[in-house]
Write an enzyme that holds these catalytic residues in place. Structure first.
Site, short mmCIF file in Angstrom:
data_model
loop_
_atom_site.label_atom_id
_atom_site.label_comp_id
_atom_site.label_asym_id
_atom_site.label_seq_id
_atom_site.Cartn_x
_atom_site.Cartn_y
_atom_site.Cartn_z
N GLY A 7 0.82 -1.21 0.00
CA GLY A 7 0.00 0.00 0.00
C GLY A 7 0.85 1.25 0.00
CB ALA A 8 1.98 3.84 1.39
CG HIS A 23 3.51 1.11 -5.30
ND1 HIS A 23 3.72 2.16 -4.44
CD2 HIS A 23 4.05 0.02 -4.71
CE1 HIS A 23 4.33 1.72 -3.35
NE2 HIS A 23 4.56 0.43 -3.49
CG ASP A 36 12.47 -2.96 -2.25
OD1 ASP A 36 13.24 -2.41 -1.44
OD2 ASP A 36 11.29 -2.65 -2.38
CD GLN A 96 10.82 -7.16 -2.03
OE1 GLN A 96 10.72 -6.88 -0.85
NE2 GLN A 96 10.11 -6.52 -2.96
#
Lengths: 272, 272
Positions: free
Chosen positions: A28-29, A34, A146, A149
């Site tokens: 989120g945020a 995104h 990231d 990740q």
């Protein structure tokens, strides 16, 4: 657009989908980083599913789980604007129960973020595995920001033979170069200004290398020099498998930096 | 029947299947226990896939990996007779690479088999997860004989939200009561005879309970009494979640015993 809260709703919806599914897992945020993932998913798939879940298992006990920004209503509006088909927003108790079977990141991941945040990647891989099994995406979209990740998720999909394409997406930056992050809102105006040195140091490193520099130490020295006024946590130069290297390999090198501003850690990197 | 060796073959075949898929993962050395699983899978599914893979990661360094019986040709004939559609027989290097993402059984599994064989279930869950992702079965068939394994696989599928039905199947026994096991061939004739006390002790326990006994200790005493000439490793009475109990709960209890014959461990159990 439909907002799904339960496993059962999501599984039922998934069964009814025949075409390709693009998946963007988020905490989120949502920001323009995104949004760029969602737009790419929208272009490349019949159906787009976004998950919004602040995953507790990837936060260490000392970290900012409770303070992590929650913007559910704004996030839903953004998803709607981006023509997302389904938003999955589960509760913690929907995703986790007691005493579960766990996922463990490989030992070699205990460097960089894995060293600073031991156990963090176990939690990331665990929730991503669960979400992948629920959503069964054709394509799943992750930002290069990231980087470690992304590398581990790519590895998990390969190691576990999951029939999913992992799509790495470019880092999105403010006009002045700062990489977008949900944690940027924690910066005060002075910190926000100082933070520009992060991306500047990476640009300078890229420039050095494009002029022929191949010595990792010299590139690192340059980065540290530019960031000398910051609290630098690490500067690392690795290949795509995240092994530290001593000689720059063009097209197979990632340069990563992390700097701290009070309690806020900012990550950035460039992929050569 | 087609024998598949590579990931690519299996994935291609899987994509072409539309109906239900029944899956029986095995380590080969097939006996009537496995055959009962395969027959059930054959009755209940459009396509039946059997895997034969002696999984190294579930053997401890001190255990019988190299000595574990291999009967590839006989196993293939059995699969053919049982009208299996596909047999997946990968090499170790096909299933594993270096430094992988791992699966970790929950802490509560470090009792009974998990205590005697620390790490064993991590290896079991890891290979089953890989096989499930490759085969994507509708239904997967496991014997109740490896009760703790069955419980953990069922838990993994639930925890990881895998859309697979786990079908527990009854233990198959010799006419004299000995539970079938690929390791029974290690027994000499004296041991083979003594081993009958295992199933006998479980039958007697079941009989006691059917007459109304609810005291776990009394049931255990009876079992130990019958097996007093054997090297008993453990007798355990647990509920379906594998928590040890003190009062028998009919319909929710499993009684497990393990006895050693030289280097050979024999497991048996009854589900009340």
């Amino acid at each position: 657009m439909q907002v799904l809260k339960t496993i059962e709703e999501l599984q039922e919806i998934r069964k009814s989908i025949n075409g390709s599914v693009g998946f963007v897992p988020t905490m989120g945020a949502l920001h323009n980083g995104h949004i760029s993932l969602i737009k790419k998913a929208r272009e490349e798939n019949d159906i787009v599913i976004v998950s919004i879940f602040v995953n507790p298992t990837q936060f260490l006990p000392t970290e900012d789980l409770d303070a992590y920004p929650r913007k559910d209503e704004a996030d839903k509006r953004i998803c709607q604007m981006c023509k997302v088909d389904y938003v999955f927003m589960p509760e913690i108790s929907t995703m986790y129960s007691q005493e579960e079977v766990l996922v463990k990141a490989p030992n070699k991941s205990y460097i960089l973020e894995g060293k600073t945040r031991p156990g963090h990647f176990d939690g990331v891989l665990r929730v991503v595995l669960k979400l992948f099994n629920l959503v069964q995406p054709t394509n799943a979209y992750f930002g290069k920001k990231d980087a470690q990740q992304l590398s581990l998720i790519t590895q998990m999909v390969k190691d576990f033979f999951m029939p999913i394409n992992i799509i790495p997406c470019e880092i999105i930056r403010e006009d002045d170069g700062l990489a977008l992050s949900s944690r940027n809102i924690y910066l005060d105006s002075t910190q926000r200004h100082e933070a520009l040195l992060i991306s500047k140091s990476l640009y300078m490193a890229g420039s050095l290398i494009s002029k022929g520099e191949r010595d990792v130490q010299k590139v690192k020295d340059k980065i540290y020099e530019i960031m000398q006024t910051l609290e630098v946590e690490y500067v690392a130069i690795v290949n795509r498998e995240f092994d530290e290297i001593t000689v720059i390999e063009p097209k197979n090198t990632i340069i990563l930096v992390v700097a701290r501003f009070g309690n806020t850690r900012l990550l950035d990197n460039i992929w050569l």
